[in-house]
Enzyme design. Structure first.
Site, PDB file in Angstrom:
ATOM      1  N   ASP A   3       1.388  -1.005  -0.331  1.00 48.88           N
ATOM      2  CA  ASP A   3       0.257   0.158   0.116  1.00 48.88           C
ATOM      3  C   ASP A   3       0.966   1.138   0.164  1.00 48.88           C
ATOM      4  O   ASP A   3       2.070   1.228   0.728  1.00 48.88           O
ATOM      5  CB  ASP A   3      -0.420   0.540   1.004  1.00 48.88           C
ATOM      6  N   ILE A   4       0.328   2.512  -1.086  1.00 51.91           N
ATOM      7  CA  ILE A   4       1.249   3.312  -0.768  1.00 51.91           C
ATOM      8  C   ILE A   4       1.131   4.044  -0.006  1.00 51.91           C
ATOM      9  O   ILE A   4       2.315   5.241   0.499  1.00 51.91           O
ATOM     10  CB  ILE A   4       1.058   4.374  -2.331  1.00 51.91           C
ATOM     11  N   ASN A  20     -12.819  -3.428   1.866  1.00 50.70           N
ATOM     12  CA  ASN A  20     -13.715  -2.125   2.253  1.00 50.70           C
ATOM     13  C   ASN A  20     -14.966  -2.682   1.415  1.00 50.70           C
ATOM     14  O   ASN A  20     -14.785  -2.217   0.074  1.00 50.70           O
ATOM     15  CB  ASN A  20     -14.107  -1.332   2.339  1.00 50.70           C
ATOM     16  N   GLN A  59     -14.285   2.617   1.064  1.00 43.59           N
ATOM     17  CA  GLN A  59     -13.890   2.113  -0.534  1.00 43.59           C
ATOM     18  C   GLN A  59     -13.860   3.618  -1.204  1.00 43.59           C
ATOM     19  O   GLN A  59     -14.569   4.195  -1.314  1.00 43.59           O
ATOM     20  CB  GLN A  59     -14.873   0.939  -0.876  1.00 43.59           C
ATOM     21  N   HIS A  62     -10.413  -4.732  -3.767  1.00 43.14           N
ATOM     22  CA  HIS A  62      -9.179  -5.249  -2.678  1.00 43.14           C
ATOM     23  C   HIS A  62      -9.232  -5.628  -1.714  1.00 43.14           C
ATOM     24  O   HIS A  62      -9.748  -5.386  -0.501  1.00 43.14           O
ATOM     25  CB  HIS A  62      -7.766  -3.900  -2.871  1.00 43.14           C
ATOM     26  N   HIS A  96      -7.192  -6.028   2.084  1.00 38.56           N
ATOM     27  CA  HIS A  96      -6.172  -6.302   2.538  1.00 38.56           C
ATOM     28  C   HIS A  96      -5.168  -6.236   3.606  1.00 38.56           C
ATOM     29  O   HIS A  96      -5.676  -6.689   4.113  1.00 38.56           O
ATOM     30  CB  HIS A  96      -5.964  -4.433   3.214  1.00 38.56           C
TER      31      HIS A  96
HETATM   32  P1  AMP Z   1      -9.855   1.746   0.443  1.00 36.56           P
HETATM   33  O1  AMP Z   1     -10.053   2.692   1.542  1.00 36.56           O
HETATM   34  O2  AMP Z   1     -10.207   0.420   1.575  1.00 36.56           O
HETATM   35  O3  AMP Z   1     -10.350   1.835  -0.938  1.00 36.56           O
HETATM   36  O4  AMP Z   1      -8.447   1.118   0.150  1.00 36.56           O
HETATM   37  C1  AMP Z   1      -7.862   1.578  -0.509  1.00 36.56           C
HETATM   38  C2  AMP Z   1      -6.165   1.776  -0.691  1.00 36.56           C
HETATM   39  O5  AMP Z   1      -5.386   1.973  -1.756  1.00 36.56           O
HETATM   40  C3  AMP Z   1      -5.283   2.654   0.404  1.00 36.56           C
HETATM   41  O6  AMP Z   1      -5.461   2.194   1.394  1.00 36.56           O
HETATM   42  C4  AMP Z   1      -4.569   3.414   0.108  1.00 36.56           C
HETATM   43  O7  AMP Z   1      -3.606   4.366   0.640  1.00 36.56           O
HETATM   44  C5  AMP Z   1      -4.507   2.650  -1.836  1.00 36.56           C
HETATM   45  N1  AMP Z   1      -3.706   2.925  -2.878  1.00 36.56           N
HETATM   46  C6  AMP Z   1      -4.062   4.262  -3.370  1.00 36.56           C
HETATM   47  N2  AMP Z   1      -3.512   4.311  -4.689  1.00 36.56           N
HETATM   48  C7  AMP Z   1      -2.359   3.392  -4.428  1.00 36.56           C
HETATM   49  C8  AMP Z   1      -1.300   2.965  -4.948  1.00 36.56           C
HETATM   50  N3  AMP Z   1      -0.799   3.727  -6.487  1.00 36.56           N
HETATM   51  N4  AMP Z   1      -0.627   2.523  -5.236  1.00 36.56           N
HETATM   52  C9  AMP Z   1      -0.734   1.573  -3.546  1.00 36.56           C
HETATM   53  N5  AMP Z   1      -1.612   2.164  -3.210  1.00 36.56           N
HETATM   54  C10 AMP Z   1      -2.678   2.500  -3.550  1.00 36.56           C
END
Ligand code: AMP
Length: 120
Positions: free
Chosen positions: A33-34, A91, A98, A104, A106
């Site tokens: 995760d970024i 989520n 979400q 995805h 986590h």
């Molecule tokens: P959600 O709130 O469950 O949709 O989680 C989305 C997740 O994606 C968050 O934890 C973000 O930090 C992660 N995210 C968004 N863009 C990227 C990216 N380019 N590379 C890796 N993780 C990302």
């Protein structure tokens, strides 16, 4: 809501955006995760175009469902979390916050994670 094929995870799957990749097979891709919310925070996504858990549960094939969950277990082990423990979370929809409309899972670990969710 229709699947947006330009969502950020679709673009990572196509290799248009870089990611710190951990694992890939025919069904799933895993990357860090970024914006990590724990010492270890990985994401595992199906390769198919599924908006969220509801879409995936209803429409994915049994092979895709098995493939994603096998990948989650494999990645957690690859990250060294099997003995210390980890949490998985997916989520779905607005109440869950979400952000990315591609399913995805986590994986959190590498530290004590506390209780399951924040009080409202
Ligand atoms: P959600 O709130 O469950 O949709 O989680 C989305 C997740 O994606 C968050 O934890 C973000 O930090 C992660 N995210 C968004 N863009 C990227 C990216 N380019 N590379 C890796 N993780 C990302």
């Amino acid at each position: 809501m229709a699947y947006d094929r330009n969502n950020i995870f679709a673009r990572i799957l196509r290799g248009e955006i870089p990611a710190k990749r951990i694992y890939e097979d025919s069904y799933a891709l895993a990357f860090h995760d970024i914006n990590p919310q724990a010492k270890t925070h990985a994401l595992v996504i199906p390769k198919g175009a599924y908006l969220s858990m509801a879409d995936f549960a209803a429409n994915a094939s049994e092979a895709e469902i098995a493939g994603l969950f096998r990948a989650v277990g494999k990645v957690a082990t690859m990250l060294g979390l099997e003995d210390s423990g980890y949490r998985i979370l997916a989520n779905h929809g607005p109440d869950s916050h979400q952000e990315v409309p591609h399913l995805h899972i986590h994986i959190f670990g590498g530290q004590k994670l506390g209780r399951m969710i924040q009080p409202a």
